[in-house]
Design an enzyme around this catalytic site. Structure first.
Site: not given
Lengths: 185, 191
Positions: A95, A143, A145
């Site tokens: 991402i 990440y 989270k």
């Protein structure tokens, strides 16, 4: 699945648009910090044509989405799944939020959660993997989270700015994700 | 003077692939799926001779682009193919690569440690790499022992349920070795 499953409260995952999205990619590509957060290889300048060719050649084997804000339909980044192993049900997620105005505000985190849901719900994955660099604690927190846990650490993998840094490997199992979904609902 | 013989140890010799001679031999080894996983990490299955040849072409292209280094491993005594070793995912700017090796000929597995020493010396002394990593499925205990006890690798992590073998999922163990660690514990190989 329909487009609603790709939509959160802040962003949606949209189909990649060659006409509109590529010029934005080119703009992000001038930001060396962004490149060094995204890739372990040397930051370089690629012609727009090369980026286009890369996407054309890989679009069918990777699942690539543009990240767009719901408020203004603004393109802020991209997220993709690639490196599929259909036997184990594993894929790698990547991402990038190229638009700096949207760093650290939960937009990337939500896009990641949407992509993880897509991977488990639409592609029947069993686990999703990613790698992130030691000097990117903001991403690591985001990440975590989203449900990823640190699974390993390639010590001193990167050589940048005169010192070495670790690459951190994270993973999320379908069960981890299901537990999170239950908590959330 | 540099007199080290990089490509030879007591019993083994590193060489290029001989496409026509090696393909039928290596193809038969792929019935062993623990060997076949080295041909394609995302799908371990037996490979025909035709596929092996095409795979050698892919390796050759990778070598020409300097992205990987691949050696066929032969027994010095009779030149018989016994296995391979390879570095892929080479990142020159970071000085890192992913190490893979396997001996396909079951009778020759006693040479694994010797092969590992050749591979490490080449990676660190000739390619000037700083770090190697090896990912080993949990079911391959032999490889784990080899990397840790013979190679001095450190266990750096565990990718949960990332491998499927013999009817079930297994973790993949992540090992790493840094040049200073290798230098401190290196074993000299002589031809």
């Amino acid at each position: 699945m329909n487009a609603e499953r790709l939509q959160g409260a802040l962003v949606r995952l949209a189909l990649f648009d060659f006409e509109k999205d590529l010029p934005e990619w080119a703009r992000w590509g001038r930001d060396s910090e962004y490149l060094r957060l995204s890739d372990s290889g040397p930051a370089r300048q690629w012609p727009l044509e090369d980026m286009k060719k890369y996407i054309e050649e890989n679009l069918e084997t990777m699942h690539l989405f543009s990240i767009r804000t719901l408020a203004e339909d603004r393109l802020i980044g991209s997220v993709d799944l690639s490196g599929f192993n259909w036997v184990t049900g594993n894929a790698w997620v990547g991402i990038g939020i190229g638009d700096r105005d949207f760093w650290g505000r939960g937009y990337g985190g939500e896009a990641m959660r949407l992509m993880v849901r897509y991977g488990f719900e639409a592609l029947n994955l069993r686990r999703i993997s990613l790698s992130v660099f030691e000097y990117n604690p903001r991403a690591i927190r985001s990440y975590e989270k989203a449900g990823f846990v640190i699974e390993g650490r390639a010590r001193q993998y990167l050589q940048r700015e005169g010192r070495r840094w670790d690459v951190i490997y994270m993973g999320i199992l379908r069960e981890d994700w299901q537990d999170l979904e239950k908590e959330g609902s | 003077m540099i007199e080290t013989s990089l490509f030879e140890s007591e019993h083994l010799r590193l060489s290029s692939v001989d496409v026509d001679k090696d393909a039928p031999i290596e193809s038969l080894w792929t019935y062993d799926l623990n060997y076949a996983r080295h041909i394609d990490r995302s799908l371990a299955r037996p490979r025909t001779m035709f596929e092996m040849k095409r795979y050698y072409q892919t390796l050759q292209k990778g070598q020409e682009k300097n992205e990987l280094v691949h050696f066929a491993v032969r027994r010095r005594a009779d030149d018989r193919l016994v296995g391979f070793w390879r570095l892929d995912g080479i990142e020159w700017a970071n000085g890192v690569a992913h190490l893979q090796m396997a001996i396909g000929d079951a009778q020759q597995r006693c040479y694994e440690a010797e092969l590992l020493m050749l591979a490490l010396r080449y990676a660190f002394d000739e390619l000037n790499l700083y770090r190697l990593q090896a990912w080993v499925p949990e079911h391959d205990r032999t490889a784990q022992t080899l990397y840790v006890e013979q190679g001095g690798f450190t266990l750096e992590g565990r990718r949960r349920l990332a491998d499927f073998y013999a009817g079930r999922l297994w973790d993949v163990l992540m090992y790493g070795l840094l040049r200073p660690e290798w230098q401190a514990s290196r074993v000299e190989v002589t031809a």
